[in-house]
Design a protein around this motif. Structure first.
Motif, PDB file in Angstrom:
ATOM      1  N   GLU A 167      -7.413   5.084  -0.057  1.00 28.73           N
ATOM      2  CA  GLU A 167      -6.335   5.279  -1.043  1.00 28.73           C
ATOM      3  C   GLU A 167      -5.036   5.734  -0.396  1.00 28.73           C
ATOM      4  OE1 GLU A 167      -9.118   8.953  -1.263  1.00 28.73           O
ATOM      5  OE2 GLU A 167      -9.288   6.754  -1.070  1.00 28.73           O
ATOM      6  N   ASP A 168      -5.111   6.338   0.795  1.00 30.94           N
ATOM      7  CA  ASP A 168      -3.890   6.774   1.467  1.00 30.94           C
ATOM      8  C   ASP A 168      -3.014   5.588   1.856  1.00 30.94           C
ATOM      9  OD1 ASP A 168      -4.473   9.518   1.390  1.00 30.94           O
ATOM     10  OD2 ASP A 168      -5.663   9.408   3.220  1.00 30.94           O
ATOM     11  N   TRP A 169      -3.623   4.478   2.177  1.00 31.89           N
ATOM     12  CA  TRP A 169      -2.861   3.300   2.596  1.00 31.89           C
ATOM     13  C   TRP A 169      -2.034   2.716   1.452  1.00 31.89           C
ATOM     14  CZ3 TRP A 169      -2.655   1.093   7.531  1.00 31.89           C
ATOM     15  CH2 TRP A 169      -3.470   1.710   8.495  1.00 31.89           C
ATOM     16  N   GLU A 170      -2.357   3.108   0.231  1.00 28.84           N
ATOM     17  CA  GLU A 170      -1.646   2.587  -0.936  1.00 28.84           C
ATOM     18  C   GLU A 170      -0.595   3.567  -1.458  1.00 28.84           C
ATOM     19  OE1 GLU A 170      -4.676   1.682  -3.775  1.00 28.84           O
ATOM     20  OE2 GLU A 170      -5.556   0.087  -2.547  1.00 28.84           O
ATOM     21  N   ARG A 171      -0.420   4.681  -0.789  1.00 23.66           N
ATOM     22  CA  ARG A 171       0.533   5.678  -1.274  1.00 23.66           C
ATOM     23  C   ARG A 171       1.966   5.196  -1.018  1.00 23.66           C
ATOM     24  NH1 ARG A 171      -2.402   9.934  -2.845  1.00 23.66           N
ATOM     25  NH2 ARG A 171      -4.392  10.323  -1.774  1.00 23.66           N
ATOM     26  N   PRO A 172       2.868   5.390  -1.976  1.00 23.29           N
ATOM     27  CA  PRO A 172       4.266   4.950  -1.791  1.00 23.29           C
ATOM     28  C   PRO A 172       4.976   5.791  -0.740  1.00 23.29           C
ATOM     29  CG  PRO A 172       4.032   6.197  -3.824  1.00 23.29           C
ATOM     30  CD  PRO A 172       2.637   5.997  -3.302  1.00 23.29           C
ATOM     31  N   TRP A 206       7.737  -0.162  -0.479  1.00 15.64           N
ATOM     32  CA  TRP A 206       6.717  -0.211   0.582  1.00 15.64           C
ATOM     33  C   TRP A 206       5.783   0.979   0.472  1.00 15.64           C
ATOM     34  CZ3 TRP A 206       9.517  -1.671   5.826  1.00 15.64           C
ATOM     35  CH2 TRP A 206       9.962  -3.002   5.743  1.00 15.64           C
ATOM     36  N   ASP A 207       4.476   0.682   0.543  1.00 14.22           N
ATOM     37  CA  ASP A 207       3.496   1.749   0.657  1.00 14.22           C
ATOM     38  C   ASP A 207       3.168   1.972   2.129  1.00 14.22           C
ATOM     39  OD1 ASP A 207       1.814  -0.373   1.342  1.00 14.22           O
ATOM     40  OD2 ASP A 207       0.662  -0.309  -0.534  1.00 14.22           O
ATOM     41  N   VAL A 208       2.202   2.835   2.399  1.00 18.27           N
ATOM     42  CA  VAL A 208       1.854   3.152   3.785  1.00 18.27           C
ATOM     43  C   VAL A 208       1.438   1.899   4.536  1.00 18.27           C
ATOM     44  CG1 VAL A 208       0.137   4.341   5.214  1.00 18.27           C
ATOM     45  CG2 VAL A 208       1.274   5.558   3.344  1.00 18.27           C
ATOM     46  N   HIS A 209       0.621   1.064   3.915  1.00 18.10           N
ATOM     47  CA  HIS A 209       0.183  -0.185   4.549  1.00 18.10           C
ATOM     48  C   HIS A 209       1.384  -1.031   4.963  1.00 18.10           C
ATOM     49  CE1 HIS A 209      -1.584  -4.228   4.892  1.00 18.10           C
ATOM     50  NE2 HIS A 209      -2.772  -3.648   5.001  1.00 18.10           N
ATOM     51  N   ASP A 210       2.382  -1.108   4.101  1.00 13.19           N
ATOM     52  CA  ASP A 210       3.572  -1.909   4.396  1.00 13.19           C
ATOM     53  C   ASP A 210       4.360  -1.345   5.573  1.00 13.19           C
ATOM     54  OD1 ASP A 210       3.006  -3.642   2.287  1.00 13.19           O
ATOM     55  OD2 ASP A 210       4.234  -2.517   0.867  1.00 13.19           O
ATOM     56  N   ARG A 244       0.126  -7.910   4.393  1.00 17.59           N
ATOM     57  CA  ARG A 244      -0.706  -7.385   3.301  1.00 17.59           C
ATOM     58  C   ARG A 244      -2.070  -8.054   3.271  1.00 17.59           C
ATOM     59  NH1 ARG A 244       4.446  -7.272  -0.858  1.00 17.59           N
ATOM     60  NH2 ARG A 244       5.306  -5.297  -0.074  1.00 17.59           N
ATOM     61  N   GLN A 245      -2.204  -9.180   3.962  1.00 17.54           N
ATOM     62  CA  GLN A 245      -3.502  -9.839   4.080  1.00 17.54           C
ATOM     63  C   GLN A 245      -4.391  -9.174   5.131  1.00 17.54           C
ATOM     64  OE1 GLN A 245      -3.184 -14.337   3.906  1.00 17.54           O
ATOM     65  NE2 GLN A 245      -1.056 -13.840   4.395  1.00 17.54           N
ATOM     66  N   CYS A 246      -3.824  -8.284   5.930  1.00 14.76           N
ATOM     67  CA  CYS A 246      -4.559  -7.652   7.030  1.00 14.76           C
ATOM     68  C   CYS A 246      -5.153  -6.320   6.570  1.00 14.76           C
ATOM     69  CB  CYS A 246      -3.635  -7.396   8.218  1.00 14.76           C
ATOM     70  SG  CYS A 246      -2.897  -8.880   8.918  1.00 14.76           S
ATOM     71  N   SER A 247      -6.326  -6.027   7.046  1.00 16.49           N
ATOM     72  CA  SER A 247      -6.970  -4.760   6.717  1.00 16.49           C
ATOM     73  C   SER A 247      -6.304  -3.620   7.475  1.00 16.49           C
ATOM     74  CB  SER A 247      -8.446  -4.810   7.081  1.00 16.49           C
ATOM     75  OG  SER A 247      -8.603  -4.869   8.502  1.00 16.49           O
ATOM     76  N   PRO A 248      -6.408  -2.391   6.973  1.00 12.67           N
ATOM     77  CA  PRO A 248      -5.915  -1.245   7.730  1.00 12.67           C
ATOM     78  C   PRO A 248      -6.515  -1.164   9.130  1.00 12.67           C
ATOM     79  CG  PRO A 248      -6.312  -0.583   5.480  1.00 12.67           C
ATOM     80  CD  PRO A 248      -6.848  -1.983   5.614  1.00 12.67           C
ATOM     81  N   LEU A 286      -4.355  -3.782  16.160  1.00 11.11           N
ATOM     82  CA  LEU A 286      -3.253  -4.551  16.735  1.00 11.11           C
ATOM     83  C   LEU A 286      -2.202  -3.637  17.358  1.00 11.11           C
ATOM     84  CD1 LEU A 286      -2.851  -7.327  14.022  1.00 11.11           C
ATOM     85  CD2 LEU A 286      -3.556  -7.672  16.399  1.00 11.11           C
ATOM     86  N   LEU A 287      -1.894  -2.523  16.704  1.00 13.58           N
ATOM     87  CA  LEU A 287      -0.957  -1.568  17.288  1.00 13.58           C
ATOM     88  C   LEU A 287      -1.502  -1.017  18.603  1.00 13.58           C
ATOM     89  CD1 LEU A 287       0.148   0.457  14.126  1.00 13.58           C
ATOM     90  CD2 LEU A 287       1.513  -1.218  15.388  1.00 13.58           C
TER      91      LEU A 287
END
Length: 283
Positions: free
Chosen positions: A32-37, A43-47, A94-98, A104-105
């Motif tokens: 759920e943290d990856w979806e936090r604004p 942009w959320d965290v994932h973005d 957004r198609q990539c998993s956390p 990748l980083l």
């Protein structure tokens, strides 16, 4: 020859430490943290993580591989171009998993470190730093330092979003502030004053310091950080701002009006007002 950029900063050794802190942070997040604004609009965290990956890939492609990258559309300004291409990449990631983004980083980061290590700091920049000057070519050290600030700030935006402070020790944050202060001569460019007029800007906190800006014959120039007061010389304008306020102002995490409320301003009001519009991102 005197430039508007001041003495060089070598941020290359800091990329490994900043990335290690980022990867540790990302590895500790819940789904759920990856979806936090975040403070970045839309942009959320994932973005934001996807955007950092874009920066890694863009720099490796451009500097190491000589790839020209995305083309400007007709009559497209630089801010509009960056907003468009950054948005396209973030949408794709957004198609990539956390987990995949994090891997990748971790994989590409050391390759980018090698690119920075091979750079001559006094060579021309790969990308000019427009927020520091629009009429002088930037040196490589400033371009590299700008990139370090980009990564550091995005990590802090993620930390803010998930409530995990950190990675803000003076040796990591200090170079960010020092780099951002290189925007001050350009920030004051529209305020004309007699030659020799000075502005003092104190950034308070463990990572802060004192920066002096002096008016030359036709523009403003930086003086050495923490330069002692010259006997009998008083700054025409003086700004004192907390370090957390400074970096958020420079990246427009807060507005100038908010930054001024947290700062102490004295002297020439036009100069203090201009100095507190400092911006160190393309906007």
């Amino acid at each position: 020859m005197t430039t508007s950029f001041g003495p060089a900063i070598d941020t290359r050794p800091l990329f490994v430490r900043e990335r290690r802190a980022l990867l540790d942070l990302l590895g500790s997040l819940e789904a759920e943290d990856w979806e936090r604004p975040t403070v970045c609009p839309g942009w959320d965290v994932h973005d934001v993580v996807g955007h950092v990956l874009n920066d890694y890939m863009r720099r490796l492609s451009g500097i190491r591989d000589g790839h020209g990258g995305a083309k400007f559309a007709d009559d497209e300004t630089l801010p509009a171009h960056l907003a468009r291409v950054n948005g396209v990449f973030v949408e794709a990631t957004r198609q990539c998993s956390p987990r995949l983004l994090t891997e990748l980083l971790a994989h590409l980061g050391p390759q980018l470190d090698e690119v920075w290590a091979a750079a001559r700091l006094d060579a021309p920049a790969g990308l000019d730093v427009s927020w520091a000057s629009t009429d002088e070519p930037s040196p490589a050290w400033l371009d590299i330092a700008r990139e370090y600030t980009e990564f550091w700030v995005h990590q802090q935006q993620i930390r803010d979003a998930v409530g995990r402070p950190g990675a803000d020790a003076p040796d990591l944050l200090g170079p960010v502030i020092d780099t951002f202060m290189r925007a001050l001569p350009h920030t004051l460019r529209t305020v004309d004053r007699p030659r020799g007029t000075t502005v003092r800007f104190d950034v308070t906190g463990p990572a802060g310091g004192t920066w002096w800006i002096a008016r030359g014959a036709d523009r403003w120039y930086p003086e050495a950080p923490d330069a002692p007061d010259a006997p009998g010389v008083e700054a025409a304008a003086h700004v004192s701002m907390p370090q957390d306020t400074l970096w958020r102002l420079a990246t427009r995490g807060i507005l100038p009006e908010q930054a001024r409320r947290h700062s102490a301003l004295a002297g020439d009001e036009s100069l203090t007002t201009a100095a507190t519009t400092l911006l160190a991102v393309v906007a």
